[in-house]
Design a protein around this motif. Structure first.
Motif, PDB file in Angstrom:
ATOM      1  N   SER A   1       0.835  -1.205   0.000  1.00 57.49           N
ATOM      2  CA  SER A   1       0.000   0.000   0.000  1.00 57.49           C
ATOM      3  C   SER A   1       0.870   1.254   0.000  1.00 57.49           C
ATOM      4  O   SER A   1       0.600   2.212  -0.734  1.00 57.49           O
ATOM      5  CB  SER A   1      -0.916  -0.018   1.223  1.00 57.49           C
ATOM      6  N   ALA A   2       1.926   1.264   0.816  1.00 55.61           N
ATOM      7  CA  ALA A   2       2.831   2.413   0.862  1.00 55.61           C
ATOM      8  C   ALA A   2       3.537   2.589  -0.479  1.00 55.61           C
ATOM      9  O   ALA A   2       3.698   3.716  -0.972  1.00 55.61           O
ATOM     10  CB  ALA A   2       3.850   2.234   1.984  1.00 55.61           C
ATOM     11  N   HIS A   3       3.961   1.494  -1.089  1.00 54.49           N
ATOM     12  CA  HIS A   3       4.623   1.559  -2.392  1.00 54.49           C
ATOM     13  C   HIS A   3       3.677   2.138  -3.451  1.00 54.49           C
ATOM     14  O   HIS A   3       4.072   3.005  -4.242  1.00 54.49           O
ATOM     15  CB  HIS A   3       5.108   0.165  -2.803  1.00 54.49           C
ATOM     16  N   THR A   4       2.445   1.672  -3.436  1.00 53.45           N
ATOM     17  CA  THR A   4       1.456   2.175  -4.400  1.00 53.45           C
ATOM     18  C   THR A   4       1.201   3.663  -4.172  1.00 53.45           C
ATOM     19  O   THR A   4       1.135   4.453  -5.132  1.00 53.45           O
ATOM     20  CB  THR A   4       0.134   1.381  -4.261  1.00 53.45           C
ATOM     21  N   MET A   5       1.083   4.056  -2.907  1.00 50.94           N
ATOM     22  CA  MET A   5       0.837   5.457  -2.576  1.00 50.94           C
ATOM     23  C   MET A   5       2.028   6.325  -3.014  1.00 50.94           C
ATOM     24  O   MET A   5       1.847   7.422  -3.564  1.00 50.94           O
ATOM     25  CB  MET A   5       0.600   5.603  -1.074  1.00 50.94           C
ATOM     26  N   MET A   6       3.241   5.832  -2.763  1.00 46.26           N
ATOM     27  CA  MET A   6       4.440   6.579  -3.162  1.00 46.26           C
ATOM     28  C   MET A   6       4.500   6.724  -4.686  1.00 46.26           C
ATOM     29  O   MET A   6       4.816   7.804  -5.205  1.00 46.26           O
ATOM     30  CB  MET A   6       5.699   5.859  -2.665  1.00 46.26           C
ATOM     31  N   LYS A   7       4.185   5.670  -5.390  1.00 43.63           N
ATOM     32  CA  LYS A   7       4.223   5.705  -6.851  1.00 43.63           C
ATOM     33  C   LYS A   7       3.201   6.711  -7.379  1.00 43.63           C
ATOM     34  O   LYS A   7       3.504   7.529  -8.255  1.00 43.63           O
ATOM     35  CB  LYS A   7       3.935   4.306  -7.407  1.00 43.63           C
ATOM     36  N   THR A   8       1.995   6.665  -6.803  1.00 45.23           N
ATOM     37  CA  THR A   8       0.940   7.590  -7.225  1.00 45.23           C
ATOM     38  C   THR A   8       1.348   9.034  -6.926  1.00 45.23           C
ATOM     39  O   THR A   8       1.167   9.929  -7.769  1.00 45.23           O
ATOM     40  CB  THR A   8      -0.376   7.258  -6.487  1.00 45.23           C
ATOM     41  N   THR A   9       1.916   9.237  -5.755  1.00 40.89           N
ATOM     42  CA  THR A   9       2.337  10.585  -5.365  1.00 40.89           C
ATOM     43  C   THR A   9       3.461  11.074  -6.275  1.00 40.89           C
ATOM     44  O   THR A   9       3.456  12.234  -6.711  1.00 40.89           O
ATOM     45  CB  THR A   9       2.789  10.608  -3.898  1.00 40.89           C
TER      46      THR A   9
ATOM     47  N   ARG B   1       2.029  12.060  -9.578  1.00 39.86           N
ATOM     48  CA  ARG B   1       1.295  13.326  -9.473  1.00 39.86           C
ATOM     49  C   ARG B   1       2.265  14.506  -9.403  1.00 39.86           C
ATOM     50  O   ARG B   1       2.078  15.524 -10.076  1.00 39.86           O
ATOM     51  CB  ARG B   1       0.396  13.306  -8.243  1.00 39.86           C
TER      52      ARG B   1
END
Length: 145
Positions: free
Chosen positions: A102-110, A113
Motif C-alpha cells: 500500500s505504501a509503495h502504491t501510494m508513493m508511486k501515485t504521489t 502526481r
C-alpha cells in the motif's frame, strides 16, 4: 491302702477346687481380659496403620496420575501456544506485506502526481519566460525594451 486315701473326697479337695476356680475367675477378670483387650487394640491399630498405608499408596498413585495429566496438559498448552505464535507471525508478515504494498502504491501515485505537476509548472513557466524576462529588463533598465 494309701491309694484308697488319695481317692477319697474330703474337704481339702473341695477347698482346693474352690481356690482354683476363684483364682481362674480373678485372673480372667483382672489379667487375661486386659491383656487380651490390649492385644486386640494393638491388632486394630496395626490394621488401621496398614489401612493408612494403603491410603498413602492410593494418594501417591493419585498424585502421580495428576502430575502425569498435568504434564500432558502443559505439553498441549505449549503446542497450542506455539501454533498461535506461528499463526500470529504469519498474520504479522501478511499485514506488513500489505502495508508495504500500500505504501509503495501510494508513493508511486504521489511521485506520478508530483512529476505531472512539475511538468505542468515547467510548461507554464516556459510559456511565461519571455514576458517575465522583458518585465525584469524593463524594471532594471527603467525603460521599455
Amino acid at each position: 491302702m494309701a491309694s484308697v486315701d488319695l481317692l477319697n473326697l474330703n474337704l481339702s479337695v473341695v477347698l482346693q477346687l474352690f481356690i482354683y476356680v476363684v483364682t481362674v475367675l480373678l485372673l480372667a477378670r483382672f489379667v487375661f481380659r486386659p491383656a487380651l483387650s490390649a492385644v486386640d487394640e494393638r491388632t486394630t491399630k496395626t490394621a488401621e496403620s496398614e489401612g493408612e498405608s494403603e491410603a498413602d499408596k492410593r494418594l501417591k498413585k493419585a498424585e502421580q496420575d495428576y502430575m502425569a495429566k498435568l504434564k500432558v496438559v502443559r505439553s498441549e498448552g505449549s503446542k497450542q501456544r506455539g501454533l498461535l505464535r506461528t499463526a500470529a507471525l504469519e498474520e504479522e508478515a501478511r499485514i506488513l506485506a500489505s502495508a508495504q504494498q500500500s505504501a509503495h502504491t501510494m508513493m508511486k501515485t504521489t511521485r506520478e502526481r508530483v512529476v505531472g505537476e512539475v511538468e505542468e509548472a515547467k510548461k507554464t513557466v516556459s510559456d511565461e519566460i519571455p514576458q517575465l524576462a522583458q518585465e525584469v529588463a524593463e524594471r532594471l533598465l527603467g525603460r521599455a525594451v
